[in-house]
Design a protein around this motif. Sequence first.
Motif, PDB file in Angstrom:
ATOM      1  N   ALA A 266       0.824  -1.207   0.000  1.00  0.00           N
ATOM      2  CA  ALA A 266       0.000   0.000   0.000  1.00  0.00           C
ATOM      3  C   ALA A 266       0.857   1.256   0.000  1.00  0.00           C
ATOM      4  O   ALA A 266       0.458   2.303  -0.536  1.00  0.00           O
ATOM      5  N   ALA A 267       2.055   1.175   0.589  1.00  0.00           N
ATOM      6  CA  ALA A 267       2.938   2.336   0.628  1.00  0.00           C
ATOM      7  C   ALA A 267       3.396   2.763  -0.753  1.00  0.00           C
ATOM      8  O   ALA A 267       3.852   3.894  -0.947  1.00  0.00           O
ATOM      9  N   ASP A 268       3.278   1.872  -1.730  1.00  0.00           N
ATOM     10  CA  ASP A 268       3.697   2.168  -3.100  1.00  0.00           C
ATOM     11  C   ASP A 268       2.627   2.895  -3.897  1.00  0.00           C
ATOM     12  O   ASP A 268       2.826   3.179  -5.078  1.00  0.00           O
ATOM     13  N   ILE A 269       1.469   3.196  -3.278  1.00  0.00           N
ATOM     14  CA  ILE A 269       0.336   3.775  -3.997  1.00  0.00           C
ATOM     15  C   ILE A 269       0.044   5.181  -3.497  1.00  0.00           C
ATOM     16  O   ILE A 269      -0.069   5.419  -2.290  1.00  0.00           O
ATOM     17  N   CYS A 270      -0.083   6.095  -4.436  1.00  0.00           N
ATOM     18  CA  CYS A 270      -0.553   7.462  -4.152  1.00  0.00           C
ATOM     19  C   CYS A 270      -1.889   7.658  -4.851  1.00  0.00           C
ATOM     20  O   CYS A 270      -2.032   7.345  -6.036  1.00  0.00           O
ATOM     21  N   ILE A 271      -2.877   8.163  -4.124  1.00  0.00           N
ATOM     22  CA  ILE A 271      -4.158   8.523  -4.735  1.00  0.00           C
ATOM     23  C   ILE A 271      -4.099  10.001  -5.095  1.00  0.00           C
ATOM     24  O   ILE A 271      -3.896  10.852  -4.231  1.00  0.00           O
ATOM     25  N   LEU A 272      -4.248  10.297  -6.370  1.00  0.00           N
ATOM     26  CA  LEU A 272      -4.092  11.654  -6.893  1.00  0.00           C
ATOM     27  C   LEU A 272      -5.466  12.272  -7.137  1.00  0.00           C
ATOM     28  O   LEU A 272      -6.230  11.792  -7.971  1.00  0.00           O
ATOM     29  N   MET A 273      -5.761  13.357  -6.402  1.00  0.00           N
ATOM     30  CA  MET A 273      -7.087  13.966  -6.443  1.00  0.00           C
ATOM     31  C   MET A 273      -6.992  15.490  -6.589  1.00  0.00           C
ATOM     32  O   MET A 273      -6.822  16.204  -5.610  1.00  0.00           O
ATOM     33  N   PRO A 274      -7.087  16.021  -7.809  1.00  0.00           N
ATOM     34  CA  PRO A 274      -7.196  17.468  -7.965  1.00  0.00           C
ATOM     35  C   PRO A 274      -8.557  17.956  -7.450  1.00  0.00           C
ATOM     36  O   PRO A 274      -9.559  17.242  -7.551  1.00  0.00           O
ATOM     37  N   VAL A 275      -8.582  19.178  -6.916  1.00  0.00           N
ATOM     38  CA  VAL A 275      -9.857  19.741  -6.459  1.00  0.00           C
ATOM     39  C   VAL A 275      -9.905  21.217  -6.830  1.00  0.00           C
ATOM     40  O   VAL A 275      -8.915  21.939  -6.720  1.00  0.00           O
ATOM     41  N   HIS A 276     -11.064  21.646  -7.316  1.00  0.00           N
ATOM     42  CA  HIS A 276     -11.315  23.026  -7.738  1.00  0.00           C
ATOM     43  C   HIS A 276     -12.435  23.585  -6.869  1.00  0.00           C
ATOM     44  O   HIS A 276     -13.256  22.833  -6.331  1.00  0.00           O
ATOM     45  N   ARG A 277     -12.501  24.891  -6.733  1.00  0.00           N
ATOM     46  CA  ARG A 277     -13.506  25.506  -5.869  1.00  0.00           C
ATOM     47  C   ARG A 277     -14.936  25.213  -6.341  1.00  0.00           C
ATOM     48  O   ARG A 277     -15.888  25.326  -5.558  1.00  0.00           O
ATOM     49  N   ASN A 278     -15.118  24.856  -7.613  1.00  0.00           N
ATOM     50  CA  ASN A 278     -16.457  24.525  -8.099  1.00  0.00           C
ATOM     51  C   ASN A 278     -16.963  23.190  -7.571  1.00  0.00           C
ATOM     52  O   ASN A 278     -18.153  22.882  -7.681  1.00  0.00           O
ATOM     53  N   THR A 279     -16.070  22.378  -7.013  1.00  0.00           N
ATOM     54  CA  THR A 279     -16.486  21.109  -6.412  1.00  0.00           C
ATOM     55  C   THR A 279     -17.105  21.385  -5.046  1.00  0.00           C
ATOM     56  O   THR A 279     -16.539  22.130  -4.240  1.00  0.00           O
ATOM     57  N   SER A 280     -18.240  20.805  -4.775  1.00  0.00           N
ATOM     58  CA  SER A 280     -18.890  20.968  -3.481  1.00  0.00           C
ATOM     59  C   SER A 280     -17.994  20.455  -2.361  1.00  0.00           C
ATOM     60  O   SER A 280     -17.395  19.378  -2.467  1.00  0.00           O
ATOM     61  N   ALA A 281     -17.912  21.221  -1.273  1.00  0.00           N
ATOM     62  CA  ALA A 281     -17.126  20.779  -0.117  1.00  0.00           C
ATOM     63  C   ALA A 281     -17.697  19.491   0.468  1.00  0.00           C
ATOM     64  O   ALA A 281     -16.952  18.619   0.936  1.00  0.00           O
ATOM     65  N   ALA A 282     -19.027  19.356   0.427  1.00  0.00           N
ATOM     66  CA  ALA A 282     -19.648  18.126   0.933  1.00  0.00           C
ATOM     67  C   ALA A 282     -19.262  16.926   0.066  1.00  0.00           C
ATOM     68  O   ALA A 282     -19.021  15.827   0.578  1.00  0.00           O
ATOM     69  N   HIS A 283     -19.189  17.124  -1.248  1.00  0.00           N
ATOM     70  CA  HIS A 283     -18.778  16.039  -2.136  1.00  0.00           C
ATOM     71  C   HIS A 283     -17.311  15.677  -1.907  1.00  0.00           C
ATOM     72  O   HIS A 283     -16.942  14.495  -1.951  1.00  0.00           O
ATOM     73  N   LEU A 284     -16.479  16.683  -1.662  1.00  0.00           N
ATOM     74  CA  LEU A 284     -15.067  16.424  -1.352  1.00  0.00           C
ATOM     75  C   LEU A 284     -14.949  15.581  -0.086  1.00  0.00           C
ATOM     76  O   LEU A 284     -14.166  14.621  -0.043  1.00  0.00           O
ATOM     77  N   ARG A 285     -15.735  15.914   0.915  1.00  0.00           N
ATOM     78  CA  ARG A 285     -15.702  15.130   2.157  1.00  0.00           C
ATOM     79  C   ARG A 285     -16.105  13.679   1.887  1.00  0.00           C
ATOM     80  O   ARG A 285     -15.488  12.745   2.395  1.00  0.00           O
ATOM     81  N   GLY A 286     -17.138  13.496   1.074  1.00  0.00           N
ATOM     82  CA  GLY A 286     -17.572  12.139   0.762  1.00  0.00           C
ATOM     83  C   GLY A 286     -16.493  11.346   0.047  1.00  0.00           C
ATOM     84  O   GLY A 286     -16.291  10.157   0.321  1.00  0.00           O
TER      85      GLY A 286
END
Length: 282
Positions: A6-26
């Motif tokens: 698992a240490a060999d894996i990075c989850i890459l997640m860009p985020v923009h202000r148009n994304t809902s904060a609630a959706h980001l939390r989910g």
Amino acid sequence: MTGMSAADICILMPVHRNTSAAHLRGALDSLRHQTLRAGEILVVRDGPLTPAHDVVLDEERALAPELVVLEPGSVGLVGALNAGLAHTTAAWVARMDADDVADPRRIELQALAAREGTAGVIGSAMLEFEEDPGTATARRDMPLDHDEIVRKLRSVNPVNHPTVLMCRQDVVSAGGYLPLAGMEDYYLWARLAAAGTRFHNLPQPLVHYRVDEASYRRRADREAIRAEWHLQRHLRRLGLVGPARSATNLVLRVSFRLLPPRLMRPAYDVVRSVLAGSNRAG
């Protein structure tokens, strides 16, 4: 790929202000509840976010020490993805959209496939939803084995980008993500296939993918239609298609983009089916 952890894996997640904060939390909650947690969750802030986003990120970092926030500025999606690829040292990178939800076994199953196989790109099926991740509106299955994936690559995108686990070195060697108006992933798969990277898709839907009418409207803008022409030019240059298939692709792939948004979703499925059939015919 024996010895992978698992240490060999990075989850890459860009985020923009148009994304809902609630959706980001989910999305982040779904990553914390994986049966195998990745060694790094790399959130790339594409420009300034809202105070609500900052609260979510602060709270999630307190719960997940593997969460790292990168701030390259307002660089757009392609710039954010490439900034993440340049920052992480993980051997494998899993893509995740900031408003999607990962199945609890996503990382476990894809890590297993990476350990036991030879593929450098491992995707999966995915379930589309509009409001409730538990209520799917469509399922996006993809071809499973390498030969079928590369065959379909000649006409349609055969990998669900939000589901992929990729060998970082393969992606970097291919030039990373290059701008192509929403088809940057398709163009990347084409370059990876031409370079000899092997592909594999898992049959299980490992991501719940959020869609709305706006996502289909974006497929109809002029930039997206111009990108279709450039995509076919790239496929010809890479030796994946000839002039006749390129012309057929262009006519069919542009045609559904000219429809009203309410008709685009069913038309998209029809076009994919027709193009897949033309592949079987040669």
